[in-house]
Design an enzyme around this catalytic site. Structure first.
Site, PDB file in Angstrom:
ATOM      1  N   CYS A  98       0.798  -1.232   0.000  1.00  0.00           N
ATOM      2  CA  CYS A  98       0.000   0.000   0.000  1.00  0.00           C
ATOM      3  C   CYS A  98       0.828   1.278   0.000  1.00  0.00           C
ATOM      4  O   CYS A  98       0.288   2.359  -0.224  1.00  0.00           O
ATOM      5  CB  CYS A  98      -0.940   0.005   1.198  1.00  0.00           C
ATOM      6  SG  CYS A  98      -2.065  -1.400   1.219  1.00  0.00           S
TER       7      CYS A  98
ATOM      8  N   HIS B 192      -9.103   2.553  -2.792  1.00  0.00           N
ATOM      9  CA  HIS B 192      -7.692   2.321  -2.478  1.00  0.00           C
ATOM     10  C   HIS B 192      -7.030   1.479  -3.563  1.00  0.00           C
ATOM     11  O   HIS B 192      -6.793   0.289  -3.383  1.00  0.00           O
ATOM     12  CB  HIS B 192      -7.601   1.635  -1.113  1.00  0.00           C
ATOM     13  CG  HIS B 192      -6.225   1.293  -0.656  1.00  0.00           C
ATOM     14  ND1 HIS B 192      -5.091   1.955  -1.073  1.00  0.00           N
ATOM     15  CD2 HIS B 192      -5.794   0.318   0.209  1.00  0.00           C
ATOM     16  CE1 HIS B 192      -4.032   1.425  -0.492  1.00  0.00           C
ATOM     17  NE2 HIS B 192      -4.435   0.420   0.285  1.00  0.00           N
TER      18      HIS B 192
END
Length: 405
Positions: free
Chosen positions: A107, A363
């Site tokens: 991430c 995301h």
């Protein structure tokens, strides 16, 4: 580590300007498409990246010959999309003399790409480069799910790094007593802030509209392709409340649901960085100064606590305190982990994710670290200091500091 005492010397140092500073000339992103059913569902990452970089070069008016390296974060593609994303750079008009590197630190990949370019500028390897991220979770997410090599047996270290992200969030929620009600309330606020931001046009300046292709079937079963322009985030929804989120079923037999976790998404983002002296000599606008980036490790089974450790680390390195920071962008991988991190660092609610976060926006894994830059630069006033941060799969956290000019 004491973070509540403001360091005047640290803040003064961060605000100073020097010819060899690493500066940000521009930061933009695509709109974020919904995974599997959004506007980017039928196109590849090289398509999205080519279209984005074409618009990025057009918008910034940067001389492509100045770009010495490009770093792109990506998580789901095989081999980080290194070949096709290099090709996308060339197809967009970046000359073959520019290098390319694909980066995968889950991430934080987009932020690591920015840091990679910034470090190269700081050490004198290059004077100009682009750091960013590209992701199509629609195309590659299911193919990227790993499996454990059976020859390792019951190796706890390896097994810990393979724990599904949702389970790690359940571990955080249970360990630190973060209730379902608290998570849903936080998530509802994310949706409400994002929906308001879309309605008020707050994202328009940071989004570069790009074309996409969607495929549908006509009444006879024939595939029909249609070209569209994507310019609006597809994740935010108006009217979301804690009560409406409370009706969603848990995804892992705990408190994590589709409503209090980040959305699966597609998109791209990029940040143009230069040495200050080069930007000034060429007449490019200086939007901000890149100050520092830090990465830390945490226990894999509670990977979501990463920002709670990465933020103090980067602030310690720069001599800053929590109070010195005007705006925080902490990725909302899950409500519980973001809540825990913000509370541990004593971050005021009004400074956190002012336009919502990944729960509402989405995301796209390799993109988020760069997307945060496109967002936070529009929230900071001249002279203000911002921090971006996120948790990282397998047990890590990352954070960065930048100053708006």
């Amino acid at each position: 580590m004491q973070l509540n005492q403001t360091s005047a010397a640290g803040k003064k140092s961060v605000l100073e300007k020097h010819p060899d500073d690493v500066v940000i000339v521009a930061a933009y992103r695509t709109a974020i498409g919904k995974g599997f059913k959004g506007s980017f569902r039928n196109v590849s990452t090289e398509f999205i990246l080519t279209e984005f970089l074409k618009q990025f070069l057009k918008k910034t008016q940067v001389d492509p010959n100045l770009i010495e390296d490009v770093a792109m974060g990506n998580v789901c593609n095989q081999a980080i999309g290194a070949m096709e994303h290099r090709g996308a750079c060339l197809a967009a008009g970046i000359p073959y003399t520019s290098g390319f590197i694909g980066i995968n630190r889950f991430c934080s990949s987009g932020l690591m790409a920015i840091s990679d370019i910034a470090n190269k500028i700081a050490t004198g390897e290059i004077d100009c480069g682009i750091g960013g991220g590209i992701e199509s979770m629609s195309q590659y997410y299911k193919k990227a799910i790993p499996s454990v090599d059976p020859h390792l047996g019951d190796d706890e270290a390896v097994a810990g790094c393979m724990i599904p992200m949702g389970i790690t969030n359940e571990n955080v929620a249970e360990k630190f007593n973060i209730s379902r009600e608290t998570q849903d309330a936080f998530s509802a606020e994310s949706y409400q802030k994002a929906a308001a931001a879309v309605k008020e046009g707050k994202f328009k300046d940071e989004i570069l509209p790009i074309r996409s292709i969607i495929r549908t079937e006509d009444k006879d079963g024939n595939v029909v392709e249609k070209e569209i322009i994507v310019d609006t985030d597809e994740g935010p929804r108006a009217g979301v409340t804690a009560e409406s989120l409370s009706k969603l079923r848990p995804a892992f037999d705990g408190t994590t649901t589709a409503g209090n976790a980040s959305q699966i998404s597609d998109g791209a983002a990029g940040v143009l960085l230069m040495k200050r002296s080069l930007a000034e000599s060429k007449g490019y606008p200086i939007v901000a100064k890149f100050v520092a980036c830090s990465s830390v490790g945490v226990p894999p089974e509670i990977m979501g606590v990463g920002p709670a450790y990465a933020i103090p680390e980067v602030l310690s390195r720069t001599g800053l305190s929590i109070e010195d920071i005007d705006v925080y962008e902490i990725n909302e991988a899950f409500a519980a982990q973001c809540l825990y991190s913000a509370e541990q660092c004593n971050i005021p609610k009004e400074k956190l994710n002012k336009n919502g976060g990944a729960i509402a926006l989405g995301h796209p894994l390799g993109v988020t670290g760069a997307r945060q830059y496109a967002t936070i630069l529009r929230l900071l006033e001249p002279g203000q200091i911002g921090v971006t941060s996120m948790c990282i799969g397998t047990g890590m956290g990352a954070a960065s500091v930048l100053v708006r000019e």
